[in-house]
Design a protein around this motif. Structure first.
Motif, PDB file in Angstrom:
ATOM      1  N   UNK A  25       0.822  -1.215   0.000  1.00  0.00           N
ATOM      2  CA  UNK A  25       0.000   0.000   0.000  1.00  0.00           C
ATOM      3  C   UNK A  25       0.852   1.260   0.000  1.00  0.00           C
ATOM      4  N   UNK A  26       1.929   1.271   0.753  1.00  0.00           N
ATOM      5  CA  UNK A  26       2.774   2.464   0.828  1.00  0.00           C
ATOM      6  C   UNK A  26       3.564   2.688  -0.458  1.00  0.00           C
ATOM      7  N   UNK A  27       3.764   1.645  -1.255  1.00  0.00           N
ATOM      8  CA  UNK A  27       4.567   1.763  -2.470  1.00  0.00           C
ATOM      9  C   UNK A  27       3.730   2.069  -3.705  1.00  0.00           C
ATOM     10  N   UNK A  28       2.418   1.973  -3.613  1.00  0.00           N
ATOM     11  CA  UNK A  28       1.572   2.226  -4.778  1.00  0.00           C
ATOM     12  C   UNK A  28       1.588   3.710  -5.139  1.00  0.00           C
ATOM     13  N   UNK A  29       1.587   4.055  -6.434  1.00  0.00           N
ATOM     14  CA  UNK A  29       1.678   5.464  -6.855  1.00  0.00           C
ATOM     15  C   UNK A  29       0.322   6.165  -6.837  1.00  0.00           C
ATOM     16  N   UNK A  30      -0.381   6.106  -5.722  1.00  0.00           N
ATOM     17  CA  UNK A  30      -1.688   6.746  -5.651  1.00  0.00           C
ATOM     18  C   UNK A  30      -1.615   8.257  -5.726  1.00  0.00           C
ATOM     19  N   UNK A  31      -0.676   8.856  -4.987  1.00  0.00           N
ATOM     20  CA  UNK A  31      -0.542  10.305  -5.019  1.00  0.00           C
ATOM     21  C   UNK A  31      -0.096  10.794  -6.388  1.00  0.00           C
ATOM     22  N   UNK A  32       0.738  10.006  -7.069  1.00  0.00           N
ATOM     23  CA  UNK A  32       1.176  10.389  -8.403  1.00  0.00           C
ATOM     24  C   UNK A  32       0.011  10.369  -9.393  1.00  0.00           C
ATOM     25  N   UNK A  33      -0.881   9.399  -9.255  1.00  0.00           N
ATOM     26  CA  UNK A  33      -2.075   9.369 -10.088  1.00  0.00           C
ATOM     27  C   UNK A  33      -2.966  10.576  -9.831  1.00  0.00           C
ATOM     28  N   UNK A  34      -3.138  10.909  -8.549  1.00  0.00           N
ATOM     29  CA  UNK A  34      -4.010  12.023  -8.185  1.00  0.00           C
ATOM     30  C   UNK A  34      -3.445  13.349  -8.676  1.00  0.00           C
TER      31      UNK A  34
END
Length: 289
Positions: A155-164
Motif C-alpha cells: 500500500x505504501x509503495x503504490x503510486x496513488x498520489x502520483x495518479x491524483x
C-alpha cells in the motif's frame, strides 16, 4: 521521491544548482525548501549564494526520526493497514507482520545498492507476492487473506498520489500532469506483473502440499474473508477510528513529517477517512420512488 532523482533549482538570474536525492520519501525537506522559496520570493534583494547553500544544507539533512523508528513505522503501517483499510482480522495481522520483514529488507537493499535501486518497483511486489501466500498457506488461511496481506504490504509503495496529482495537473492544462499520469499507470502495470510473478513462484511449493491438510490444533480456525469487523455502524466507526491512529502515525513518520506538523495533518486525514467509512457503511436514503 522514489529512486535516484535530480532537481534543478535557481533563484532569479543566479546559477542553476542541481540537487540529487536518494531513495525515499522526504517531505520534511520539501517543506523546508518551500519555506525557503517563499522567503526568497518576498525578499527585496535575495542572496542567491546563501540561498543555494541553505538548499544544500536542507538536502543533506537526515530523517528527523532515525532509521530504527522508520523501520518500525514501516512494519506498523503495513500491519495497521490490514484491519483499518482492508478489514482484515488477526490472521491477516500476523501474516503481514511476518511478511513485512523480507519486504523491508528488500527495500533496504535497493536503497543501499545502486544496482538494485532501479529494480525496486519490481522486486518489492515479487517478494510480497511470494511471502504473503506462503505464510497464508502455513497458517491455513484462505486465498482472500493472501490478497489482503499483499495489498497491505504494497500500500505504501503504490503510486496513488502520483495518479491524483497527475490527473489534477492534466485537468488544469499542465502537460507535465500527462507525463506523471502515464508514469503512474505504467508503474502500476509493472507492479501488477511482478506481483503475479511472485504469486506464481509461491504457488509452486504450495501446490505440492496435500489438498486437505490436517487442522493445526495450535492455530484457530480459518477466519472468513470478511475479517472481524463489528456489524453495528457506530461501534464499527469507533473501531475503525482506533485502527486508523497507528496507521496515520506510521504513515507520517515514513513521509518524514515533523512532529509539530503531524497533529493537524493527522486530524484532517482521520476525519476524511472516517467520513469515507461512514458513507460506505451507512444506509443512505436514495432519491426517487
Amino acid at each position: 521521491l522514489l529512486g535516484m532523482r535530480s532537481l534543478q533549482s535557481s533563484f532569479g538570474g543566479g546559477p542553476v544548482h542541481v540537487l540529487s536525492s536518494r531513495q525515499g520519501k522526504v517531505l520534511h525537506r520539501l517543506s523546508d525548501l518551500h519555506c525557503l522559496t517563499l522567503a526568497v520570493a518576498v525578499a527585496v534583494e535575495p542572496a542567491t549564494l546563501m540561498a543555494l547553500q541553505a538548499v544544500d544544507a536542507i538536502n543533506r539533512r537526515r530523517s528527523p526520526f532515525g532509521w530504527a523508528i522508520e523501520a518500525l513505522a514501516y512494519h506498523g503501517f503495513a500491519c495497521a493497514a490490514a484491519p483499518a483499510i482492508f478489514g482484515g482480522g488477526l490472521g491477516d495481522f500476523a501474516v503481514v507482520a511476518l511478511a513485512s520483514v523480507p519486504v523491508r529488507l528488500t527495500l533496504a537493499a535497493c536503497g543501499a545498492l545502486p544496482q538494485l535501486s532501479a529494480l525496486s518497483d519490481l522486486l518489492l511486489p515479487i517478494v510480497a507476492g511470494v511471502a504473503a501466500p506462503s505464510l497464508c498457506a502455513l497458517f491455513e488461511l484462505d486465498a482472500c487473506h493472501a490478497a489482503t496481506a499483499t495489498l497491505s504490504l504494497l500500500l505504501f509503495e503504490l503510486p496513488g498520489s502520483e495518479l491524483l496529482f497527475g490527473a489534477t495537473e492534466l485537468k488544469r492544462g499542465n502537460l507535465v500532469g500527462a507525463t506523471r499520469l502515464v508514469h503512474a499507470v505504467v508503474l502500476t502495470m509493472f507492479m501488477a506483473v511482478a506481483l503475479a510473478l511472485g504469486w506464481c513462484l509461491a504457488a509452486l511449493p504450495i501446490s505440492r502440499l496435500a489438498p486437505s491438510p490436517p487442522p493445526n490444533p495450535w492455530l484457530p480456525a480459518a477466519a472468513p474473508c470478511s475479517g472481524g469487523a463489528t456489524a453495528e455502524l457506530w461501534p464499527a466507526l469507533l473501531q475503525n477510528g482506533l485502527q486508523l491512529v497507528p496507521l496515520e502515525v506510521s504513515f507520517f513518520v515514513l513521509l518524514g513529517v515533523s512532529v509539530r506538523e503531524m497533529p493537524s495533518a493527522a486530524g484532517l486525514l482521520l476525519l476524511t477517512m472516517l467520513l469515507q467509512f461512514f458513507l460506505s457503511h451507512s444506509a443512505l436514503p436514495l432519491p426517487g420512488p
